[in-house]
Design a protein around this motif. Sequence first.
Motif, short mmCIF file in Angstrom:
data_model
loop_
_atom_site.label_atom_id
_atom_site.label_comp_id
_atom_site.label_asym_id
_atom_site.label_seq_id
_atom_site.Cartn_x
_atom_site.Cartn_y
_atom_site.Cartn_z
N SER A 1 0.85 -1.19 0.00
CA SER A 1 0.00 0.00 0.00
C SER A 1 0.88 1.24 0.00
N GLN A 2 0.57 2.19 -0.86
CA GLN A 2 1.34 3.42 -0.92
C GLN A 2 1.08 4.31 0.29
N ALA A 3 -0.01 4.05 1.03
CA ALA A 3 -0.37 4.88 2.17
C ALA A 3 0.60 4.72 3.34
N ARG A 4 1.25 3.58 3.43
CA ARG A 4 2.16 3.33 4.54
C ARG A 4 3.60 3.31 4.04
N PRO A 5 4.47 4.03 4.71
CA PRO A 5 5.88 4.05 4.27
C PRO A 5 6.58 2.73 4.57
N SER A 6 7.63 2.47 3.81
CA SER A 6 8.49 1.32 4.09
C SER A 6 9.18 1.56 5.42
N VAL A 7 9.42 0.49 6.16
CA VAL A 7 10.19 0.56 7.40
C VAL A 7 11.49 -0.19 7.16
N ILE A 8 12.60 0.50 7.36
CA ILE A 8 13.91 -0.10 7.08
C ILE A 8 14.81 0.07 8.29
N GLN A 9 15.35 -1.04 8.77
CA GLN A 9 16.36 -0.98 9.82
C GLN A 9 17.72 -0.89 9.14
N LEU A 10 18.48 0.11 9.52
CA LEU A 10 19.78 0.36 8.92
C LEU A 10 20.82 0.32 10.03
N VAL A 11 21.67 -0.70 10.01
CA VAL A 11 22.64 -0.91 11.08
C VAL A 11 24.05 -0.63 10.55
N PHE A 12 24.70 0.37 11.12
CA PHE A 12 26.07 0.72 10.75
C PHE A 12 26.99 0.18 11.83
N ARG A 13 27.78 -0.81 11.49
CA ARG A 13 28.72 -1.38 12.46
C ARG A 13 30.09 -0.70 12.40
N GLU A 14 30.37 -0.08 11.26
CA GLU A 14 31.66 0.58 11.05
C GLU A 14 31.47 2.03 10.64
N LYS A 15 32.38 2.87 11.09
CA LYS A 15 32.34 4.27 10.72
C LYS A 15 32.50 4.44 9.21
N SER A 16 33.27 3.58 8.58
CA SER A 16 33.48 3.69 7.13
C SER A 16 32.18 3.45 6.36
N ALA A 17 31.32 2.56 6.84
CA ALA A 17 30.03 2.31 6.19
C ALA A 17 29.12 3.53 6.35
N LEU A 18 29.15 4.15 7.53
CA LEU A 18 28.36 5.36 7.77
C LEU A 18 28.85 6.49 6.86
N TYR A 19 30.15 6.64 6.75
CA TYR A 19 30.73 7.66 5.88
C TYR A 19 30.26 7.45 4.43
N ALA A 20 30.32 6.21 3.96
CA ALA A 20 29.94 5.90 2.57
C ALA A 20 28.47 6.16 2.31
N ALA A 21 27.63 6.06 3.35
CA ALA A 21 26.18 6.22 3.17
C ALA A 21 25.68 7.63 3.47
N TYR A 22 26.42 8.41 4.25
CA TYR A 22 25.94 9.73 4.67
C TYR A 22 25.91 10.69 3.49
N ILE A 23 24.84 11.51 3.41
CA ILE A 23 24.68 12.47 2.32
C ILE A 23 24.60 13.88 2.91
N PRO A 24 25.75 14.52 3.13
CA PRO A 24 25.74 15.87 3.69
C PRO A 24 25.24 16.92 2.70
N ALA A 25 25.15 16.57 1.41
CA ALA A 25 24.67 17.52 0.41
C ALA A 25 23.20 17.86 0.59
N PHE A 26 22.44 16.97 1.23
CA PHE A 26 21.05 17.30 1.56
C PHE A 26 21.08 18.30 2.70
N THR A 27 20.30 19.35 2.60
CA THR A 27 20.33 20.42 3.60
C THR A 27 20.20 19.90 5.02
N GLU A 28 19.28 18.98 5.25
CA GLU A 28 19.06 18.44 6.59
C GLU A 28 19.80 17.11 6.81
N GLY A 29 20.59 16.69 5.83
CA GLY A 29 21.30 15.42 5.92
C GLY A 29 20.46 14.30 5.33
#
Length: 149
Positions: A36-64
């Motif tokens: 159903s489009q009415a309910r958003p997807s729920v995603i668990q995102l687990v970062f075990r390493e700082k390098s994975a967080l760095y690779a995924a982070y998008i600082p170009a978005f104003t709010e991150g």
Amino acid sequence: MSDATSKQGPASLQFQPSQHGGSLPLPTVSGSASSSQARPSVIQLVFREKSALYAAYIPAFTEGGLFVPTTRDYKLGEDVYLLLALPEDNQRYPVAGKVAWLTPPNASGGRTQGVGVRFPGDDKTRLIRVRIEEVLGTAISSSKPTQTL
């Protein structure tokens, strides 16, 4: 690593090497998708390493924002609910974001298929962005490749 965002249930996610000759680390992703489009997807995102967080982070978005590797088809502006776990932090951080970036299958440069989720501009999420930037420290200004820009 598995990606449970497909409508059929869990599916294996294969990492593709980056154009820079190495593999970018990816977070562990799990969740559920609603037909159903009415309910958003729920995603668990687990970062075990700082390098994975760095690779995924998008600082170009104003709010991150964060890149989420997934084979599920999303549309720009679609609501996504993230439950984040950061490196060396036992707390889970909820974020109600919107899809603002799409990396299609077979993208140039061997980039991993997925979506960029833009954080909302509320105070609670701003604190999560600050926490992510604290974890990343000086790495945030690195020239190392990421999953997006």
